[in-house]
Structure formats: structure tokens, C-alpha cells
Design a protein around this motif. Structure first.
Motif: not given
Ligand code: SF4
Lengths: 196, 460
Positions: B60, B63-64, B67, B83-85, B89, B239, B285, B287, B291-292, B294-295
Motif C-alpha cells: 500500500l 502501490l504507485h 503498479l 486501466w479502469a477508473a 469504465e 489495484i 486494473l 480503481d 485510491s480514495v 488509500l487516502g
């Protein structure tokens, strides 16, 4: 911005400060002989285990066990009298649909869970160990390792296209948690532990 | 499409049939016990959990780069990476691949991600037929229901009901309820499916940044039957499924099934690295809110989840309310942490569907602080104004009561007096706590009163 870039940017923005990877501890199997353990676990997940001296004993056992098997495919050239031992790489996998039995070598076995490792080095077609009604895997006793960690040590940086651990016949318990062997893959698994 | 009913209302419906609830409860507890026995045979169990948790922490926090590394290695292996947001998507990507190959019938193995994205509905609207090939998923698909458990999708169904569903859809004889015979019928039906579908979609259990390969674990062999017979294989993953190196699979494969069902490993743990000669292998892949999450520092750890289901099997609320009461793709304790991240308003009820007993946290193989996160979500949800009003009023009163010792004592006294002299004032239809519960006899004195008296005695 593409989704790729926006996802990567969001991840970079939100990931926490870098934490190091832990060292891999030296895990242990616990008491007992790995080969014994391997055999016991294999039986517990529904496999049939045979301890044999050589391939000739494998042949004898198979002839006895799988009397009705008509179409047999094998990775062992020694079995060319009873099995198809050369499947051309370009073969349509659907043509294996009527196969009764596949007899294949496994690279290694894992004592803790009786999983056997095969890759495309053993598989002329990936679907082979799944589409057969019954499967027999042969592993050398000296290639049985205690835990998954040692298995991956041996596998190392092998460059396969496909590899799989197989532990037992295909199974399901999706109906009221009752165990049924023979879901979609092989109905039975015979494991031969080869002494020589 | 969000359900309008909340967890409490849906549990009430599930609880209407008491013997069935008891059966559901016992079945899952039995699975939990198998997990315990399996864990106890591993001398290094706690060390394994700790190691897994720390590997995931590293993932974690990096991760960037993982990936990017994974994408590069997968591409070098000949895999087509997408990649799918978000869910939309993801669904569009899958549909476009199928269109390119002129495929309108697809076989799918278990993927909770595609449940989360409502892929089946999307494809159906676009004229693509999807057949789920995991037996449990096929059962609920034929019953037109979502899975009620991430590992045991049809755990809420009795064998007689499965017999009825199969009779209607697969033509099995009426009254057939033997699991062996029913499984055989499904095997024949799905074998025909595997042999005739040109596209197969699978989930992903683990993806390895170092090598670009991904691993799929099944007991039935359905993912392999689908993928190795089809012209096109599409694998979809969140992801967060990455792990750094191949050797780390050793840690996770040891934990996954022991935690899930007590098995030492799944029958098949298949490593897909390169496409089959002359065929396409796609990897999507996704999201979709990860990613939210993750924050969100307090909830970040939920992304360590390996979807073993242990937290559901052990949860006293899940066991007695059923997976569907969570009205979200992933049910149970972990689902109640993941869902509010995606839609806080629609899932505001879920973090409250817990006793906070902590059993989930104790069994989690990657040591997610599940019950702490549920507790933290409650505070966020109340703060953001999403809590239901009955609950907010109750909580405000409770906060005031706990904040002042005098009020607390008085409240306790009043409560005991009411329970003794006017039980109907507490146990009535307006108090949701008493649904499906019997009232215990109230103690004559409070713990505080008892303590004072007994301490005094001791010191005399
Ligand atoms: S949160 Fe932990 S226990 Fe629950 S499914 Fe995920 S890994 Fe398993």
C-alpha cells in the motif's frame, strides 16, 4: 488525462509514507517426515496415494486402477503403448474433451498441503489436467519439500507461461457445505510418489 | 441500483424464519471452527499473519511503483493491460473486448469485483449472455439473486431449494436434493458451457509486480476450464491485489484457504503469466474508489483484504442476518468498511451492523483492524449527517448519559426500575433492540451498588 494516469496520480497522492518489506522469516513445518506428511494430507483431501519404486510400478497400478480408461494422454514417453504421448502444441484443446485419464509428471510436491507443481514444461496443453475425467501425477520423493516457501525457492525465477499447483481432485461444497469430489475438473487424483 | 431497505429491515425479513436462521448460523460457525483447527496445525500461524500484514503494508505504501512495475512486466509477457477508473469504465472495457471478438456469450468464474461493478447486468443490457461457472454462483444466478457470501455464494440456500432451481433450469428430476447428484448435473451443464464459449472472464486472487503473473485459486477448476478453452481470457482485478514478488505467494497461499474454509490450499492455484500461443490475454486494473480509500488513513488497511471470508463466518451479526442484509457486493464486516467508501449515504447503515466484538479482527489473516474501522466509520457517518435519526437521537442521549456520572447512575436506576415494574416500556415495538430478542431479568442492584457494598464488606 487517461484513466491510467489519473489512477496512478491518485495512488501516488494518497499512498502513505514508504514502509519497508519485511524479511521473510524461516518458517518451519513442525514435527514429522515431509514425505509422510505429504501422503497423509493428500489422502485427507481425497487423493489416492501410491508409493512406487519405478515407472513400471506406476504402469501396473494404473492398469489396475483405471481399467475402463479408453483415451489416455501422458507426458511419459515410456507409456506410449497405452497412451498418446505426443500432443502437438497447436492442437485445439477442445479435442481433449473425451479424454479419460491424463498421466503427468509433477516438478515438486509440498508436504504441508499435498500440492503438486506443474507448468507448461509438463503440459503440452494447459487444459490437460483439468479437462481429463481422471488425473494421475507422478512426483519424485526427493522433490517433496516441506512448505510453500521452499516450493517457491525451488521454482525461483522459472519462466513459464502457465503453472499450477494441484492438490487433490476437483471439489466443491457449495450445496449445504457437503463435500462433493468432481466439480468441473478431474474427478479423481492418483498421486505416485516415486522412490527412484 | 441500491436497495432502499437498510440492514436492520433486511435482517428482520431474514429473521422471520427462526429454524433457518439457526441453520445458517450453525453452518457458518462450523466453517469458522474448521478455520480454527487449520490455523492451530501451523506452528507459525501468528508469524504468517504478521508477515502477510506487513507485506501488504509495504504494497500500500508503494502501490504507485508496484503498479508500474506490474504493468511493465505483464506487457513484456504479452498481456494486454487496461486501466479502469470506475465500474462503468470496467464494464465498457470488457464489453469492447467482447465486441472486438464478436462474442455474445461468455463464461465467467468467481470475481467479486465484477459483482461490485454489476458487470452481468451491464452485459445483459448490451445483449451479452454471461454464465457464472462457480457452482455456488451458478445457483444464485439461476435464482436471480446476488451471492450472499464472497467465498460461499449460495450458503443461504438449502439443498432442496437448489434441487428446485435445477429442476426448473437444468431439467433435473423433481425432488432431487442429493448434493452429489446436483453437482453432477451442474458439471454436465457447465462442461457444455466451457466447451462452447469463446471468451472467459476470471477474477484474480494475487498479482505479482515482479513477474507480471497473476494467480487464481479455485477448488472446482472452473477458472481453468474457462480460460484454457476460450480464445480470449479477460482477467479483472482491483489495484490492491498486487504483491511484490513471486516468493510472497508462499505466505498468502498458506493463509487464504486455511482462513476461508480450513483447507490447506485450494485444489488449483493457477499462475497465469503469458497468453496461450495465438490467443489474447487481457488484464483490467480497476480503481473504483480504491485510491480514495488509500487516502483515508483510518480505513486504508481495509485494502489489505484477501477476500477469505473468515470475518463473515465468525461474525455473530452476519451469521444471523445473512449476506443479503448487507445490500452490497461484499457482505459482512469487511464489506461494511468497503461500502461506505463507495457510497456513504447508501451504506451508512452498514458500520452499525456489528456488535464490535472484535472476532473479525482476531481471525483476519492480514490483521486488518476490522472492528476499530467499523467504529471509526460510525463516527464519520454521524459527523457527516448520514446516520439514521433514531440512531442519532439514541446516540446523543447515550453520549450525554455516559458523560456525566450522576446522570449515568440515575439512568441505570431508572432503567432497572422500569424493567422490573414496566417491562413493556422497554420491550415494545418502538425499541428496535427488542426485535428477535428476549428480555433478560434485570439485576436488583447495579454493578456500582454491588461493588460499593462488597468492597465495604471486604474492608470491614
Ligand atoms: S477482512 Fe480479513 S478476514 Fe475479512 S475477508 Fe478480508 S482478509 Fe478475510
Amino acid at each position: 488525462m487517461s484513466s491510467r494516469d489519473s489512477i496512478l496520480a491518485a495512488v501516488a497522492r494518497n499512498q502513505p509514507a514508504r514502509l519497508p518489506l519485511p524479511e521473510m522469516p524461516a518458517f518451519v513445518l513442525g514435527e514429522g517426515d515431509p514425505v509422510e506428511k505429504f501422503a497423509a494430507v493428500a489422502v485427507s483431501v481425497g487423493s489416492k496415494v501410491f508409493r512406487v519404486k519405478n515407472l513400471e510400478e506406476v504402469r501396473q497400478a494404473i492398469l489396475k486402477e483405471h481399467v475402463g480408461a479408453k483415451r489416455i494422454v501422458s507426458g511419459f514417453p515410456q507409456f506410449s503403448d497405452m497412451a498418446e504421448t505426443s500432443v502437438a502444441p497447436g492442437t485445439d484443446p477442445h479435442t481433449l474433451a473425451d479424454m479419460d485419464l491424463a498421466i503427468l509428471p509433477a516438478q515438486l510436491g509440498v508436504a504441508e498441503n499435498s500440492a503438486l507443481w506443474v507448468t507448461d514444461a509438463q503440459l503440452p496443453l494447459r487444459v490437460l489436467p483439468f479437462i481429463c475425467q481422471r488425473l494421475a501425477l507422478v512426483v519424485r520423493q526427493q522433490n517433496i519439500v516441506p512448505l510453500m516457501h521452499q516450493a517457491y525457492d525451488v521454482i525461483g525465477a522459472q519462466d513459464y507461461g502457465f503453472g499450477t499447483f494441484i492438490a487433490g481432485p476437483s471439489r466443491t461444497a457449495d450445496i449445504e457445505q457437503s463435500l462433493v469430489l468432481g466439480a468441473h475438473g478431474a474427478r479423481t487424483l492418483s498421486v505416485f510418489i516415486l522412490e527412484e | 441500483m441500491k436497495e432502499t431497505k437498510d440492514h436492520a429491515a433486511l435482517s428482520e425479513a431474514f429473521n422471520a424464519d427462526e429454524p433457518r436462521v439457526n441453520w445458517h448460523d450453525e453452518t457458518l460457525w462450523f466453517v469458522r471452527q474448521k478455520r480454527d483447527r487449520a490455523a492451530q496445525t501451523i506452528p507459525d500461524w501468528e508469524l504468517l499473519r504478521e508477515t502477510a500484514s506487513r507485506i501488504k503494508h509495504n504494497v500500500l505504501s508503494n502501490l504507485h511503483d508496484y503498479l508500474l512495475q506490474f504493468e511493465a512486466s505483464a506487457r513484456a509477457n504479452g498481456v494486454i493491460v487496461h486501466w479502469a477508473a470506475d465500474a462503468r469504465e470496467h464494464n465498457q472495457i470488457v464489453h469492447a473486448i467482447l465486441q472486438k471478438h464478436k462474442v455474445d456469450r461468455m463464461v465467467k468464474s468467481k470475481s467479486m469485483l465484477t459483482e461490485e461493478c454489476h458487470l452481468n447486468e451491464y452485459l445483459a443490457e448490451n445483449g451479452v449472455e454471461v454464465i457464472d461457472s462457480d457452482l455456488g454462483e451458478r445457483i444464485v444466478q439461476l435464482a436471480k439473486e446476488p451471492p450472499s457470501h464472497i467465498v460461499l455464494p449460495s450458503i443461504h440456500k438449502k439443498k432442496e431449494e437448489v434441487g428446485m432451481i435445477f429442476h426448473e433450469h437444468l431439467g433435473t428430476p423433481t425432488g432431487m436434493s442429493d448434493p452429489q447428484a446436483l453437482t453432477e448435473a451442474a458439471r454436465q451443464h457447465l462442461r457444455e458451457t466451457f466447451l462452447t464459449r469463446r471468451a472467459a472472464l476470471t477474477g484474480v486472487n494475487f498479482a505479482v509486480a515482479e513477474t507480471g503473473e497473476f494467480v487464481i485459486c479455485t477448488n472446482e477448476g472452473n477458472a481453468d476450464m474457462g480460460a484454457h478453452l476460450a480464445d480470449v481470457h479477460i482477467a479483472c482485478m482491483g489495484i490492491e491485489k498486487l504483491i511484490p514478488e513471486r516468493k510472497h505467494l508462499g505466505v498468502f497461499l498458506r493463509l487464504l484457504t486455511r482462513s476461508a474454509t480450513g483447507q490447506p490450499i485450494t485444489t488449483y492455484s493457477s499462475h497465469f503469466k503469458k497468453p496461450r500461443e495465438g490467443h489474447e490475454l487481457h488484464l483490467v486494473l480497476v480503481d473504483n474508489g480504491r485510491s480514495v480509500q488509500l487516502g483515508r488513513e483510518d480505513f486504508r488497511n481495509s485494502l489489505k483484504c484477501i477476500r477469505c471470508g473468515a470475518c463473515m463466518n465468525t461474525c455473530p451479526v452476519y451469521r444471523r442476518s445473512g449476506g443479503h442484509s448487507y445490500h452490497t457486493a461484499v457482505a459482512g464486516p469487511i464489506g461494511s468498511i468497503l461500502a461506505p467508501n463507495l457510497d456513504m449515504k447508501a451504506n451508512a447503515d452498514l458500520p452499525f451492523a456489528s456488535t464490535l466484538c472484535g472476532s473479525c479482527t482476531n481471525v483476519c489473516p492480514v490483521k486488518i483492524d476490522i472492528h476499530d474501522q467499523l467504529y471509526k466509520w460510525r463516527q464519520v457517518i454521524v459527523r457527516e449527517g448520514y446516520a439514521d435519526t433514531k440512531k442519532t437521537m439514541g446516540m446523543k442521549a447515550m453520549t450525554a448519559t455516559f458523560a456525566s456520572p450522576a446522570t449515568f447512575k440515575l439512568a441505570g436506576k431508572a432503567g432497572r426500575w422500569f424493567m422490573r415494574h414496566a417491562p413493556f416500556a422497554v420491550n415494545n415495538r418502538l425499541n428496535p433492540w427488542y426485535k428477535q430478542r428476549d428480555m433478560p431479568a434485570p439485576p436488583k442492584e447495579s454493578f456500582g451498588e454491588w461493588y460499593l457494598k462488597n468492597r465495604k464488606k471486604k474492608h470491614e
